[in-house]
Design a protein around this motif. Structure first.
Motif, PDB file in Angstrom:
ATOM      1  N   LEU A 558     -29.545  48.807  41.952  1.00  0.00           N
ATOM      2  CA  LEU A 558     -29.479  48.582  43.394  1.00  0.00           C
ATOM      3  C   LEU A 558     -30.823  48.829  44.058  1.00  0.00           C
ATOM      4  CD1 LEU A 558     -27.921  48.023  45.993  1.00  0.00           C
ATOM      5  CD2 LEU A 558     -27.162  50.401  45.979  1.00  0.00           C
ATOM      6  N   VAL A 559     -31.449  49.966  43.751  1.00  0.00           N
ATOM      7  CA  VAL A 559     -32.703  50.319  44.416  1.00  0.00           C
ATOM      8  C   VAL A 559     -33.822  49.371  44.023  1.00  0.00           C
ATOM      9  CG1 VAL A 559     -34.464  52.108  44.673  1.00  0.00           C
ATOM     10  CG2 VAL A 559     -32.039  52.730  44.698  1.00  0.00           C
ATOM     11  N   VAL A 560     -33.944  49.056  42.750  1.00  0.00           N
ATOM     12  CA  VAL A 560     -35.003  48.140  42.311  1.00  0.00           C
ATOM     13  C   VAL A 560     -34.856  46.784  42.971  1.00  0.00           C
ATOM     14  CG1 VAL A 560     -35.890  46.865  40.321  1.00  0.00           C
ATOM     15  CG2 VAL A 560     -35.447  49.311  40.125  1.00  0.00           C
ATOM     16  N   LEU A 562     -33.427  46.124  45.861  1.00  0.00           N
ATOM     17  CA  LEU A 562     -33.754  46.247  47.281  1.00  0.00           C
ATOM     18  C   LEU A 562     -35.262  46.324  47.492  1.00  0.00           C
ATOM     19  CD1 LEU A 562     -31.007  48.768  48.474  1.00  0.00           C
ATOM     20  CD2 LEU A 562     -31.089  46.302  48.886  1.00  0.00           C
ATOM     21  N   LEU A 563     -35.947  47.052  46.620  1.00  0.00           N
ATOM     22  CA  LEU A 563     -37.398  47.161  46.770  1.00  0.00           C
ATOM     23  C   LEU A 563     -38.080  45.819  46.561  1.00  0.00           C
ATOM     24  CD1 LEU A 563     -38.118  50.571  45.008  1.00  0.00           C
ATOM     25  CD2 LEU A 563     -38.070  50.065  47.447  1.00  0.00           C
ATOM     26  N   LEU A 564     -37.594  45.055  45.589  1.00  0.00           N
ATOM     27  CA  LEU A 564     -38.152  43.706  45.378  1.00  0.00           C
ATOM     28  C   LEU A 564     -37.879  42.824  46.593  1.00  0.00           C
ATOM     29  CD1 LEU A 564     -37.193  43.044  41.635  1.00  0.00           C
ATOM     30  CD2 LEU A 564     -39.482  43.479  42.563  1.00  0.00           C
ATOM     31  N   ALA A 565     -36.681  42.950  47.171  1.00  0.00           N
ATOM     32  CA  ALA A 565     -36.352  42.147  48.352  1.00  0.00           C
ATOM     33  C   ALA A 565     -37.258  42.492  49.522  1.00  0.00           C
ATOM     34  CB  ALA A 565     -34.887  42.378  48.737  1.00  0.00           C
ATOM     35  N   VAL A 566     -37.670  43.750  49.617  1.00  0.00           N
ATOM     36  CA  VAL A 566     -38.560  44.164  50.703  1.00  0.00           C
ATOM     37  C   VAL A 566     -39.997  43.750  50.410  1.00  0.00           C
ATOM     38  CG1 VAL A 566     -39.513  46.138  51.936  1.00  0.00           C
ATOM     39  CG2 VAL A 566     -37.082  46.088  51.386  1.00  0.00           C
ATOM     40  N   ASP A 567     -40.493  44.077  49.227  1.00  0.00           N
ATOM     41  CA  ASP A 567     -41.910  43.862  48.906  1.00  0.00           C
ATOM     42  C   ASP A 567     -42.274  42.391  48.749  1.00  0.00           C
ATOM     43  OD1 ASP A 567     -42.350  46.572  48.967  1.00  0.00           O
ATOM     44  OD2 ASP A 567     -42.060  46.844  46.806  1.00  0.00           O
ATOM     45  N   LEU A 568     -41.392  41.623  48.110  1.00  0.00           N
ATOM     46  CA  LEU A 568     -41.722  40.228  47.810  1.00  0.00           C
ATOM     47  C   LEU A 568     -41.220  39.255  48.870  1.00  0.00           C
ATOM     48  CD1 LEU A 568     -41.025  40.073  43.954  1.00  0.00           C
ATOM     49  CD2 LEU A 568     -43.174  40.564  45.142  1.00  0.00           C
ATOM     50  N   HIS A 569     -40.123  39.606  49.540  1.00  0.00           N
ATOM     51  CA  HIS A 569     -39.497  38.629  50.431  1.00  0.00           C
ATOM     52  C   HIS A 569     -39.325  39.129  51.864  1.00  0.00           C
ATOM     53  CE1 HIS A 569     -38.653  36.360  46.784  1.00  0.00           C
ATOM     54  NE2 HIS A 569     -38.123  37.445  46.263  1.00  0.00           N
ATOM     55  N   GLN A 570     -39.745  40.356  52.135  1.00  0.00           N
ATOM     56  CA  GLN A 570     -39.664  40.926  53.491  1.00  0.00           C
ATOM     57  C   GLN A 570     -38.261  40.763  54.090  1.00  0.00           C
ATOM     58  OE1 GLN A 570     -42.556  38.678  52.791  1.00  0.00           O
ATOM     59  NE2 GLN A 570     -43.192  40.608  51.879  1.00  0.00           N
ATOM     60  N   TRP A 571     -37.252  41.058  53.279  1.00  0.00           N
ATOM     61  CA  TRP A 571     -35.869  40.943  53.745  1.00  0.00           C
ATOM     62  C   TRP A 571     -35.544  42.155  54.600  1.00  0.00           C
ATOM     63  CZ3 TRP A 571     -30.722  41.589  50.665  1.00  0.00           C
ATOM     64  CH2 TRP A 571     -29.663  41.008  51.395  1.00  0.00           C
ATOM     65  N   GLU A 572     -35.372  41.936  55.877  1.00  0.00           N
ATOM     66  CA  GLU A 572     -35.170  43.036  56.823  1.00  0.00           C
ATOM     67  C   GLU A 572     -33.923  43.841  56.502  1.00  0.00           C
ATOM     68  OE1 GLU A 572     -33.220  45.054  59.941  1.00  0.00           O
ATOM     69  OE2 GLU A 572     -32.589  43.033  59.333  1.00  0.00           O
ATOM     70  N   LEU A 573     -32.866  43.193  56.025  1.00  0.00           N
ATOM     71  CA  LEU A 573     -31.629  43.905  55.725  1.00  0.00           C
ATOM     72  C   LEU A 573     -31.870  44.970  54.656  1.00  0.00           C
ATOM     73  CD1 LEU A 573     -28.854  43.264  57.035  1.00  0.00           C
ATOM     74  CD2 LEU A 573     -28.204  42.226  54.861  1.00  0.00           C
ATOM     75  N   ALA A 574     -32.605  44.605  53.605  1.00  0.00           N
ATOM     76  CA  ALA A 574     -32.920  45.572  52.546  1.00  0.00           C
ATOM     77  C   ALA A 574     -33.853  46.656  53.055  1.00  0.00           C
ATOM     78  CB  ALA A 574     -33.557  44.848  51.363  1.00  0.00           C
ATOM     79  N   LEU A 595     -33.933  60.324  39.156  1.00  0.00           N
ATOM     80  CA  LEU A 595     -34.064  59.526  40.365  1.00  0.00           C
ATOM     81  C   LEU A 595     -35.363  59.796  41.114  1.00  0.00           C
ATOM     82  CD1 LEU A 595     -30.436  59.834  41.774  1.00  0.00           C
ATOM     83  CD2 LEU A 595     -31.378  58.056  40.295  1.00  0.00           C
ATOM     84  N   ALA A 596     -36.141  60.754  40.639  1.00  0.00           N
ATOM     85  CA  ALA A 596     -37.366  61.122  41.361  1.00  0.00           C
ATOM     86  C   ALA A 596     -38.320  59.949  41.474  1.00  0.00           C
ATOM     87  CB  ALA A 596     -38.047  62.301  40.662  1.00  0.00           C
ATOM     88  N   GLU A 597     -38.450  59.180  40.422  1.00  0.00           N
ATOM     89  CA  GLU A 597     -39.371  58.040  40.457  1.00  0.00           C
ATOM     90  C   GLU A 597     -38.910  56.985  41.449  1.00  0.00           C
ATOM     91  OE1 GLU A 597     -41.224  54.706  37.370  1.00  0.00           O
ATOM     92  OE2 GLU A 597     -40.165  56.474  36.616  1.00  0.00           O
ATOM     93  N   LEU A 598     -37.580  56.764  41.533  1.00  0.00           N
ATOM     94  CA  LEU A 598     -37.074  55.811  42.509  1.00  0.00           C
ATOM     95  C   LEU A 598     -37.334  56.290  43.932  1.00  0.00           C
ATOM     96  CD1 LEU A 598     -33.594  54.782  41.038  1.00  0.00           C
ATOM     97  CD2 LEU A 598     -35.648  53.376  41.183  1.00  0.00           C
ATOM     98  N   ALA A 599     -37.262  57.586  44.129  1.00  0.00           N
ATOM     99  CA  ALA A 599     -37.455  58.130  45.474  1.00  0.00           C
ATOM    100  C   ALA A 599     -38.865  57.903  45.973  1.00  0.00           C
ATOM    101  CB  ALA A 599     -37.135  59.623  45.495  1.00  0.00           C
ATOM    102  N   ASP A 600     -39.829  57.859  45.087  1.00  0.00           N
ATOM    103  CA  ASP A 600     -41.211  57.633  45.498  1.00  0.00           C
ATOM    104  C   ASP A 600     -41.435  56.195  45.930  1.00  0.00           C
ATOM    105  OD1 ASP A 600     -42.547  59.838  42.959  1.00  0.00           O
ATOM    106  OD2 ASP A 600     -41.931  60.220  45.036  1.00  0.00           O
ATOM    107  N   GLY A 601     -40.792  55.254  45.234  1.00  0.00           N
ATOM    108  CA  GLY A 601     -40.991  53.845  45.567  1.00  0.00           C
ATOM    109  C   GLY A 601     -40.532  53.487  46.956  1.00  0.00           C
TER     110      GLY A 601
END
Length: 649
Positions: A558-560, A562-574, A595-601
């Motif tokens: 889920l987190v990965v 969402l991060l791709l949706a934000v970084d690559l596609h600027q999806w506001e919902l994510a 989960l520490a590594e996910l929290a940093d991203g």
């Protein structure tokens, strides 16, 4: 091109009714088969107005849709009469509002004396002349609108006109028209709170459509900025003017005022929560004042106005229920004070027109079906609020009861059994062709409500020190429901689906799914470290490692994504979901080092663009522990360390 519907022939209606009877029987059979021995029948979603979407089969050839919630734990539709094309002409109530006078609905307690005069007059000519309009055709039900002077404080339309010109200038040449088109193509089909043809006629200065709605146009342009990356940087500046124009509208409330307020509430990113809360309260008050809470099906009003009134009311109900759920505050609209039936496919702008391109009608009807689905879901949210989150519910019971949970699940299962195939999401089956605006929003909302119900099961069965059999079952079901939600997000197409219509509550549902997965992961982690208690529960202890790996895998997916949706596609919902999700991940990083590594991203992505008041804080996401009716204290110390070796019984 504005959406229009086909005027069905009598033969077509007869064939459709026959087909619906067959589909209803099939749906009943499927529900019965899925119950797997359950003695309680799965009831359709409760509604005073009955079903509004066509009932179709519960499966699609080749793949199964997500199973009904009750099945995982162990009615023929009535058609409205055909449109009477010789319908009597009636004056518009909405267009009678002007700068000099306005119409307000008065209920029976205020109108008893007038109805006495009406009922006892020997002839219509002897009825005294009052500044009222009676719109009901039923002589037993008097519905009066009183005409009173309009006391407009401020400059009203003059200010709105000035704001409109400033917004157009700020956007630059070409952008106002582009944003209007986006609204007509993306938002309005899925959230049909305006009459398309009247809006276009007003923009073309056609006299019978009323004056140019400058404030409404400002709201439409501000709302549609989210669809156009080229002007996103202007959102905050434009939105300040939209709020100013909306404030002017409240000085002379009418249907147009509600339409602008609902557009404002449905706009993303949803930042100004205090303003939205006050706007919602004023909107509900205006809706009551203009009689929007009453069934106007038989009123002496134009057909378009009756349909618009019904659609605006239900859009307001949707916003009210979801704002109450997201923020944990009381709902402002109550079922005992409304009589408006659910909208149907025929409650559209199309009237007596028929399209020369049937495929356009199909897409438009699919969007309308998604709106009807959102209306039905709002009724389920209403029951959830009343049964589990209201002050009355907390006084009556100390925790959620199994009967209430089964009733709520039954409502959602009933909706799932009867929604048409065009609204269903089937894992692994990519949609072919154009997906109508609003379909994905409905599907995410439906899956998200399943997550909300799963969270209620999990928290209500949870005991403080050990995992019981009922809680173990709720964990297993919750993980499967969350996997459906995660898979749905993964299957969205960034180039098209991210740019479709989404309501603000969708980001709340995304972060809620993440929150539930984290709750489960923390709970299992604690249990794995309490060897003395687990020893007596070998069957459950054997499942804990699998559940732990399962929950961490879903969190990572889920987190990965969402991060791709934000970084690559600027999806506001994510992006909005991760503003809350980042706090959740940080709070559990000390308990779950994986989960520490996910929290940093998420921290880098979300903090760069997070508005100051974008969403409630982390404490609000976890919620007041009293809301979940169980021993919930373990979740209030996330991130503070744990005494894992001792029992707290």
């Amino acid at each position: 091109m504005p959406p229009r519907t086909r005027v069905r022939s009598v033969q077509a209606v007869d064939e459709h009714q026959a087909r619906e009877v067959d589909m209803t029987a099939e749906s009943r059979s499927i529900v019965e088969n899925e119950k797997s021995g359950e003695s309680t029948d799965v009831a359709p979603a409760a509604s005073s107005s009955g079903s509004a979407t066509p009932r179709e089969g519960n499966t699609i050839k080749g793949r199964d849709q997500p199973k009904a919630i009750l099945a995982m734990f162990n009615d023929t539709e009535s058609f409205e009469e055909e449109i009477d094309e010789m319908e009597e002409w009636h004056d518009s109530l909405d267009l009678q509002t002007n700068d000099l006078e306005e119409s307000h609905f008065l209920g029976s307690s205020a109108m008893q004396d007038l109805t006495l005069l009406m009922d006892n007059s020997s002839s219509q000519s002897s009825v005294p002349k009052f500044p009222f309009r009676q719109v009901s055709e039923d002589p037993r039900t008097h519905v009066f609108f009183v005409k009173s002077p309009a006391f407009v404080y401020g400059k009203g339309m003059t200010v709105s006109h000035t704001i409109f010109e400033r917004v157009c200038s700020m956007l630059g040449t070409g952008w106002p028209e582009t944003l209007m088109q986006k609204f007509l193509q993306v938002t309005l089909p899925a959230f049909p709170i305006l009459n398309t043809m009247r809006l276009l006629a007003a923009c073309n200065s056609q006299r019978e459509a009323g004056p140019l709605p400058h404030a409404l146009l400002c709201g439409i342009m501000g709302h549609s900025i989210e669809y156009e990356p080229g002007v996103k940087h202007l959102f905050k500046s434009v939105w300040k003017d939209v709020v100013a124009a909306e404030d002017e509208e409240y000085k002379q409330p009418r249907l147009q005022t509600l339409q602008l307020a609902i557009i404002s509430l449905a706009t993303r990113p949803s930042q100004a929560h205090a303003v939205n809360a006050m706007s919602l309260a004023r909107s509900v008050s205006i809706a009551h004042m203009i009689g929007l809470h009453l069934d106007c099906s038989d009123w002496r009003l134009p057909r378009w106005e009756r349909s618009v009134r019904k659609r605006v009311w239900w859009a307001l109900v949707i916003m009210d229920k979801w704002i109450a759920m997201v923020h944990g505050r009381p709902s402002l609209i109550h079922k005992i004070n409304r009589s408006v039936p659910l909208p149907t496919i025929d409650d559209t702008d199309w009237g007596e027109f028929s399209s020369t391109q049937p495929e356009e009608d199909t897409v438009a009807e699919n969007s309308m079906a998604s709106f009807i689905g959102q209306c039905e879901i709002s009724l389920i949210i209403e029951d959830m609020l009343d049964k589990f989150y209201s002050q009355d519910a907390q006084r009556r019971i100390g925790r959620a009861t199994g009967e209430d949970l089964r009733s709520l699940s039954s409502e959602l299962d009933g909706l799932q059994a009867r929604i048409p195939d065009r609204l269903k999401w089937i894992p692994g089956i990519a949609p072919t062709g154009l997906v109508a605006s609003g379909i994905h929003c409905f599907q995410l909302t439906f899956l998200g409500v399943r997550v909300l119900i799963a969270r209620l099961y999990f928290t209500s069965y949870q005991e403080h020190s050990r995992v019981s059999g009922a809680e173990a079952q709720s964990i297993d079901v919750s993980l499967k429901i969350c996997e459906d939600f995660v898979t749905f997000l993964e299957e969205l197409r960034p180039d098209s689906d991210y740019k479709s219509f989404w309501l603000p509550h969708c980001s709340f549902l995304i972060s809620t799914c993440l929150g539930l997965l984290l709750r489960i992961a923390v709970r299992i982690h604690i249990q794995q470290n309490r060897q003395r208690e687990i020893a007596a529960q070998a069957s459950i202890a054997g499942k804990l490692p699998r559940w732990h790996e399962y929950s961490l895998s879903l969190i990572n997916r889920l987190v990965v994504n969402l991060l791709l949706a934000v970084d690559l596609h600027q999806w506001e919902l994510a992006e909005t979901a991760m503003i809350r999700g980042n706090d959740l991940l940080k709070s559990t990083a000390t308990v779950l080092p994986a989960l520490a590594e996910l929290a940093d991203g998420p921290a880098r992505t979300a903090s760069a663009t997070a508005p100051g008041d974008a969403f409630p804080d982390f404490g609000q996401q976890l919620g007041d522990h009293s809301l979940f009716m169980g021993d919930w204290s373990w979740a209030l110390n996330l991130g503070d360390g744990w005494n894992l070796g001792e029992s707290t019984d």
